[in-house]
Design a protein around this motif. Sequence first.
Motif, PDB file in Angstrom:
ATOM      1  N   ARG A 142     -23.312  14.162  -0.711  1.00  0.00           N
ATOM      2  CA  ARG A 142     -22.091  14.621  -0.030  1.00  0.00           C
ATOM      3  C   ARG A 142     -21.375  15.686  -0.847  1.00  0.00           C
ATOM      4  N   CYS A 143     -21.378  15.547  -2.164  1.00  0.00           N
ATOM      5  CA  CYS A 143     -20.760  16.565  -3.029  1.00  0.00           C
ATOM      6  C   CYS A 143     -21.464  17.906  -2.855  1.00  0.00           C
ATOM      7  N   PHE A 144     -22.789  17.882  -2.943  1.00  0.00           N
ATOM      8  CA  PHE A 144     -23.532  19.141  -2.826  1.00  0.00           C
ATOM      9  C   PHE A 144     -23.453  19.703  -1.414  1.00  0.00           C
ATOM     10  N   ALA A 145     -23.375  18.854  -0.405  1.00  0.00           N
ATOM     11  CA  ALA A 145     -23.203  19.337   0.967  1.00  0.00           C
ATOM     12  C   ALA A 145     -21.871  20.073   1.109  1.00  0.00           C
ATOM     13  N   ALA A 146     -20.838  19.568   0.450  1.00  0.00           N
ATOM     14  CA  ALA A 146     -19.538  20.243   0.496  1.00  0.00           C
ATOM     15  C   ALA A 146     -19.620  21.610  -0.174  1.00  0.00           C
ATOM     16  N   TYR A 147     -20.323  21.695  -1.303  1.00  0.00           N
ATOM     17  CA  TYR A 147     -20.513  22.998  -1.955  1.00  0.00           C
ATOM     18  C   TYR A 147     -21.311  23.936  -1.067  1.00  0.00           C
ATOM     19  N   ASP A 148     -22.373  23.412  -0.438  1.00  0.00           N
ATOM     20  CA  ASP A 148     -23.189  24.233   0.457  1.00  0.00           C
ATOM     21  C   ASP A 148     -22.355  24.759   1.623  1.00  0.00           C
ATOM     22  N   ASP A 149     -21.520  23.886   2.211  1.00  0.00           N
ATOM     23  CA  ASP A 149     -20.665  24.307   3.330  1.00  0.00           C
ATOM     24  C   ASP A 149     -19.716  25.419   2.908  1.00  0.00           C
ATOM     25  N   LEU A 150     -19.121  25.259   1.736  1.00  0.00           N
ATOM     26  CA  LEU A 150     -18.211  26.286   1.235  1.00  0.00           C
ATOM     27  C   LEU A 150     -18.969  27.592   0.998  1.00  0.00           C
ATOM     28  N   ALA A 151     -20.137  27.494   0.400  1.00  0.00           N
ATOM     29  CA  ALA A 151     -20.941  28.697   0.155  1.00  0.00           C
ATOM     30  C   ALA A 151     -21.308  29.377   1.476  1.00  0.00           C
ATOM     31  N   MET A 152     -21.682  28.593   2.490  1.00  0.00           N
ATOM     32  CA  MET A 152     -22.021  29.184   3.794  1.00  0.00           C
ATOM     33  C   MET A 152     -20.823  29.907   4.404  1.00  0.00           C
ATOM     34  N   THR A 153     -19.641  29.318   4.265  1.00  0.00           N
ATOM     35  CA  THR A 153     -18.427  29.958   4.792  1.00  0.00           C
ATOM     36  C   THR A 153     -18.213  31.317   4.135  1.00  0.00           C
ATOM     37  N   VAL A 154     -18.337  31.356   2.822  1.00  0.00           N
ATOM     38  CA  VAL A 154     -18.138  32.618   2.090  1.00  0.00           C
ATOM     39  C   VAL A 154     -19.245  33.611   2.442  1.00  0.00           C
TER      40      VAL A 154
END
Length: 190
Positions: free
Chosen positions: A131-143
């Motif tokens: 879940r932590c890495f998914a949150a980072y991935d989501d943020l990276a995708m947004t950027v």
Amino acid sequence: MAPAPARKGVVNTRDAILRATLEVVGEQGVGGLTNRRIVAAAGVSLGTLTYHFPSQTELLREAMLLFAEEETAKLAAIADAHSADGLSLEQAAAVVEHVIEQLPFGTDDLAPHELYLQAARDPGLRDASARCFAAYDDLAMTVLRALGVSDPARVAGPVVALIAGLQLRRLSTGTDVPAAEPLMMLLRGA
């Protein structure tokens, strides 16, 4: 069942225990995590600790999720502050490098790495780690989407891995590691 949110500026007992856990893990590592150290750092009784967290796996999982939630919110605020700027890839890479340079060298930075390593040993923590890495991935995708990168879902994981690896290198060597150039190489290659 999630606890009621604490009033702004007030840390509830559960959060105090989780923050103390992150502090102890950052200072002593997961192997040095004891109930005695946690209660001393949190300023609570042993009974209060075991009431809120009957197992160490649950305690570590919740501490990891608290860290991820706060870290994601902090990084999202930085991304939002720059999203309206219409940044180029080069400018975005420079912002990422600046953010990494501003991160402190300290035990607070070690705790998440310790927890991720513990998740490799303890399957009970893997969901929280994912879940932590998914949150980072989501943020990276947004950027990446805001930057106009094609197929941001494919690139997000490698971007997160690059930044995490550079941070780990920075922590383990004690030296700043430039991020802009490797990030640009990755994004241009994608």
